[in-house]
Structure formats: structure tokens, C-alpha cells
Design a protein around this motif. Structure first.
Motif, mmCIF file in Angstrom:
data_model
loop_
_atom_site.group_PDB
_atom_site.id
_atom_site.type_symbol
_atom_site.label_atom_id
_atom_site.label_comp_id
_atom_site.label_asym_id
_atom_site.label_seq_id
_atom_site.Cartn_x
_atom_site.Cartn_y
_atom_site.Cartn_z
ATOM 1 N N ARG A 299 0.846 -1.201 0.000
ATOM 2 C CA ARG A 299 0.000 0.000 0.000
ATOM 3 C C ARG A 299 0.877 1.245 0.000
ATOM 4 N N PRO A 300 0.397 2.336 -0.595
ATOM 5 C CA PRO A 300 1.186 3.579 -0.571
ATOM 6 C C PRO A 300 1.220 4.146 0.846
ATOM 7 N N SER A 306 -2.483 13.043 2.306
ATOM 8 C CA SER A 306 -2.667 14.472 2.571
ATOM 9 C C SER A 306 -1.897 15.339 1.565
ATOM 10 N N THR A 307 -0.728 14.855 1.097
ATOM 11 C CA THR A 307 0.042 15.693 0.165
ATOM 12 C C THR A 307 -0.482 15.569 -1.273
ATOM 13 N N TYR A 312 -2.654 9.315 -4.200
ATOM 14 C CA TYR A 312 -2.835 8.274 -3.182
ATOM 15 C C TYR A 312 -3.914 7.285 -3.618
ATOM 16 N N VAL A 313 -5.025 7.813 -4.111
ATOM 17 C CA VAL A 313 -6.134 6.937 -4.532
ATOM 18 C C VAL A 313 -5.679 6.060 -5.709
ATOM 19 N N ALA A 317 -5.356 1.964 -5.686
ATOM 20 C CA ALA A 317 -6.028 1.089 -6.662
ATOM 21 C C ALA A 317 -5.001 0.149 -7.302
ATOM 22 N N ALA A 318 -3.822 0.697 -7.654
ATOM 23 C CA ALA A 318 -2.771 -0.129 -8.274
ATOM 24 C C ALA A 318 -2.310 -1.203 -7.296
ATOM 25 N N ALA A 319 -2.213 -0.841 -6.015
ATOM 26 C CA ALA A 319 -1.776 -1.836 -5.022
ATOM 27 C C ALA A 319 -2.803 -2.968 -4.927
ATOM 28 N N GLY A 320 -4.076 -2.612 -5.043
ATOM 29 C CA GLY A 320 -5.135 -3.639 -4.996
ATOM 30 C C GLY A 320 -5.010 -4.580 -6.186
#
Ligand SMILES: C[S@@+](CC[C@H](N)C(=O)[O-])C[C@H]1O[C@@H](n2cnc3c(N)ncnc32)[C@H](O)[C@@H]1O
Length: 347
Positions: A299-300, A306-307, A312-313, A317-320
Motif C-alpha cells: 500500500r502507498p 494528505s500531500t 494516493y487513490v 487502486a494499483a496496489a489492490g
């Protein structure tokens, strides 16, 4: 019952007809993606990883132009993904889809559609979930321990036929001995031959087969022949209504040896003339192979939320998707068989 339904055949012949005969399962317009998800459909990360592998191979060959031969290409989805992923990278990809089904409408014009691997390709030959669809015979040990071919009718009924003999018996003795009454095996010899024909079509580069697989220490005691239709596992019935698939003895494909049979020109999988001598092989899980190519399900960092909330989203999704491609008990357990074909190999 029709004549065809009443006819008893070995599983290899019955599967050939059901998958690739007139009206066969794989020749239908909906293609494999209409019935199940392979890694190719699961995420564009898979095509991106294959693109990375192709770049590695091109670097090894010292070229900026490489062949990518996709054997059992489905509807060309992987090639389309790799072409997109290499756009603007400086690498020129000559893409070949090797398929028994017809070329789909709308496929990128750069993809050459063919029913056999081009001879003398230099680059990467990649076969995702091809070998499990190369038809094989099934053997079963009867009550006395005699190993016999399993015969099947188009309605899925089975009976035991003649004793297994000749090269098939040698293959079983070497790769998948059946010791107990009732034990079953898929005789992988046609897959060894198909794979050797594909590897030996390369002039230089790497050949990679990715599949549900087992090795000698982990053969399923009753085989793994099964069916798939519309996303569901179903009983294997050779009537053209479902996919027929069995896990691949990839260790045997890697080393066809004396019983591997003849290999040469022809359709992918067609026997030819000379005996195969394949280059050294490496077998890895998909989890490990993709990790080497930079695909991980990590996961990121939360701080990114926050940055850079959008980033992040996207990373989440890529990590999933990466997690699905590398999952234990799922796609991550597939095996990657790699054979490196050095440019100097005499062929
Ligand atoms: C399970 S599908 C995999 C499709 C694609 N590689 C993917 O991963 O989504 C297997 C494909 O192999 C093709 N195929 C089977 N035997 C073949 C052969 N001898 N030559 C070319 N294609 C073949 C089938 O028609 C089918 O499209």
C-alpha cells in the motif's frame, strides 16, 4: 442421443473437437474474456510488467527493436497493452498474436495475426494460460493397477479404455507415475511438444510460459481436468459449451528429454521432425516473477493521502490490482517457466 454424443473418444481428441472444432468454445466471438479472467484482464499492471520484461530482453540483445510473440493470444489484449505501455519508450515492438481463433475486429494494425509462431523471432515469446488449453489425454489406474486411457462421450460420461502404452506410458513413468487404483493423471506430452516447438521458433531472447501448474512433488492425485463457463467452474463436458482445462506439468515442458517427442515446423503444438533440446529453464511463482518486475501489492504511505490525495487513490487502486496478481491461493501461485535462448544457439 446423436451419433456424436454416443461416440467414445480419448480426452485429447474430445477436447480438440470441443474447443477448436466447428463451433468450438475458443472460436466463439466472445473469446476467453467472456468466460474467465486471466492476469491479462485482471490489471494493466500485467501488460506493463511484460513490457518491462521485453525491454530487459531487448537490452540483453543490444537492440531497440524486438519481437513480442504472444502464443494463445486470446483477442490480442496483452499485445495491445504492451504496445500502449511501450509507446514513446524508444523501443520498437514487432507484435505477433499466435491464435487459433480469428483476428478480432478493431485490433491495432501493428499486430500480426498468425496461427503459428514466426520462425527466427528475436525478443520475447510469452504464453499466458496457453498450455493448459493444449488438449491432453487422461489416464487412470484401474482396480488391478493397470493404467488405462479414460474415454469420454460428448455428454461427459466416462469409461476406461485401452492400457496406456508407448511414449505416453514413458511420459507417465517419468513425470507422473500412477500407483494407486483410481489415481488419475493428464498425460502432458502434447504440451511438452507444443512448448518445445514454441521455444525453438525463437532465434534469440526469452520464452516464458505462465500457467496453473504443478511439478513432480505436487501432482494432484486425481488430476485437475475441469470446465469453466461464464465465470464459474463446471464439470468438464466436451460438448463445446465450456472451457476444458487442466493444470500444466511445467517441469516436464521445461525438460522434454527422450520422451518429449518430435518438434518442428507447424502449428503451435504440431509435431514435426527433430528432437528438442531446450535451453536451461527457470521456474518461479508469478508472485516472485512480478516482484522482480517491480509489481508489488504494497500500500502507498498514508502520508501521501494528505500531500497528493489523487495520487494516493491511484496508488491504492494499483496496489489492490497488484495484490490480485500476486495473491496466494490465486494468480500469484501460477508458475512462470522461463527459457533463455542465446543468440548463438544453433537452429
Ligand atoms: C485461456 S486462453 C488465454 C488467452 C490470453 N493469453 C490471456 O491470458 O487472456 C487460451 C487461448 O489459447 C488459444 N490456443 C490454444 N491452443 C493454441 C494453439 N495451438 N495455437 C494458438 N493458440 C492457441 C485459444 O484459442 C485461447 O484463445
Amino acid at each position: 442421443m446423436t451419433d456424436e454424443t454416443c461416440q467414445w473418444q480419448g480426452w485429447r481428441q474430445a477436447t480438440e473437437r470441443a474447443l477448436y472444432g466447428p463451433g468450438g468454445f475458443y472460436l466463439r466471438p466472445e473469446g476467453p474474456a467472456g468466460h474467465f479472467r486471466t492476469s491479462v484482464h485482471a490489471s494493466p499492471l500485467f501488460a506493463a510488467a511484460v513490457a518491462r520484461l521485453l525491454r530487459e530482453v531487448a537490452e540483453e540483445l543490444g537492440t531497440a527493436e524486438a519481437d513480442l510473440v504472444d502464443v494463445g493470444a486470446g483477442r490480442g489484449e496483452l499485445l495491445a497493452g504492451v504496445l500502449a505501455a511501450t509507446e514513446g519508450s524508444g523501443l520498437t515492438v514487432r507484435a505477433y498474436a499466435v491464435e487459433r481463433a480469428a483476428r478480432p475486429a478493431g485490433l491495432d494494425d501493428r499486430v500480426v495475426w498468425t496461427d503459428r509462431p514466426p520462425r527466427g523471432a528475436r525478443g520475447l515469446l510469452f504464453a499466458n494460460e496457453w498450455l493448459d488449453n493444449v488438449p491432453v489425454d487422461v489416464a487412470e489406474a484401474d482396480a488391478e493397477g493397470t493404467v488405462r486411457y479414460v474415454e469420454v462421450r460428448a455428454d461427459g460420461a466416462e469409461r476406461l479404455g485401452a492400457p496406456v502404452s508407448g511414449p505416453d506410458a514413458e511420459w507417465l513413468a517419468r513425470w507422473w507415475p500412477l500407483r494407486e487404483p483410481g489415481a488419475r493423471a493428464e498425460i502432458g506430452r502434447p504440451r511438452d511438444e507444443a512448448w518445445a516447438a514454441a521455444v525453438t521458433s525463437l532465434a534469440a531472447g526469452r520464452a516464458v510460459a505462465v500457467d496453473y501448474a504443478h511439478v513432480r512433488d505436487s501432482r494432484p492425485p486425481f488430476g485437475s481436468l475441469t470446465g469453466f463457463r461464464a465465470g464459474r467452474e463446471v464439470p468438464p463436458v466436451p460438448d463445446g459449451s465450456c472451457d476444458l482445462t487442466a493444470h500444466v506439468a511445467l517441469d516436464a515442458c521445461a525438460d522434454p528429454g527422450p520422451t518429449g517427442g518430435p518438434v518442428g515446423e507447424g502449428h503451435a503444438g504440431a509435431p514435426g521432425a527433430a528432437g528438442p533440446v531446450l535451453p536451461a529453464a527457470e521456474l518461479l511463482t508469478q508472485r516472485e516473477a512480478l516482484r522482480r518486475l517491480g509489481v508489488s501489492g504494497e500500500r502507498p504511505p498514508l502520508a501521501l493521502a494528505s500531500t497528493d490525495p489523487t495520487g494516493y487513490v491511484r496508488a491504492l487502486a494499483a496496489a489492490g490490482e497488484a495484490a490480485e496478481l500476486t495473491a496466494r491461493g490465486g494468480l500469484g501461485d501460477f508458475l512462470w517457466l522461463t527459457q533463455r535462448v542465446p543468440p548463438t544457439t544453433d537452429r
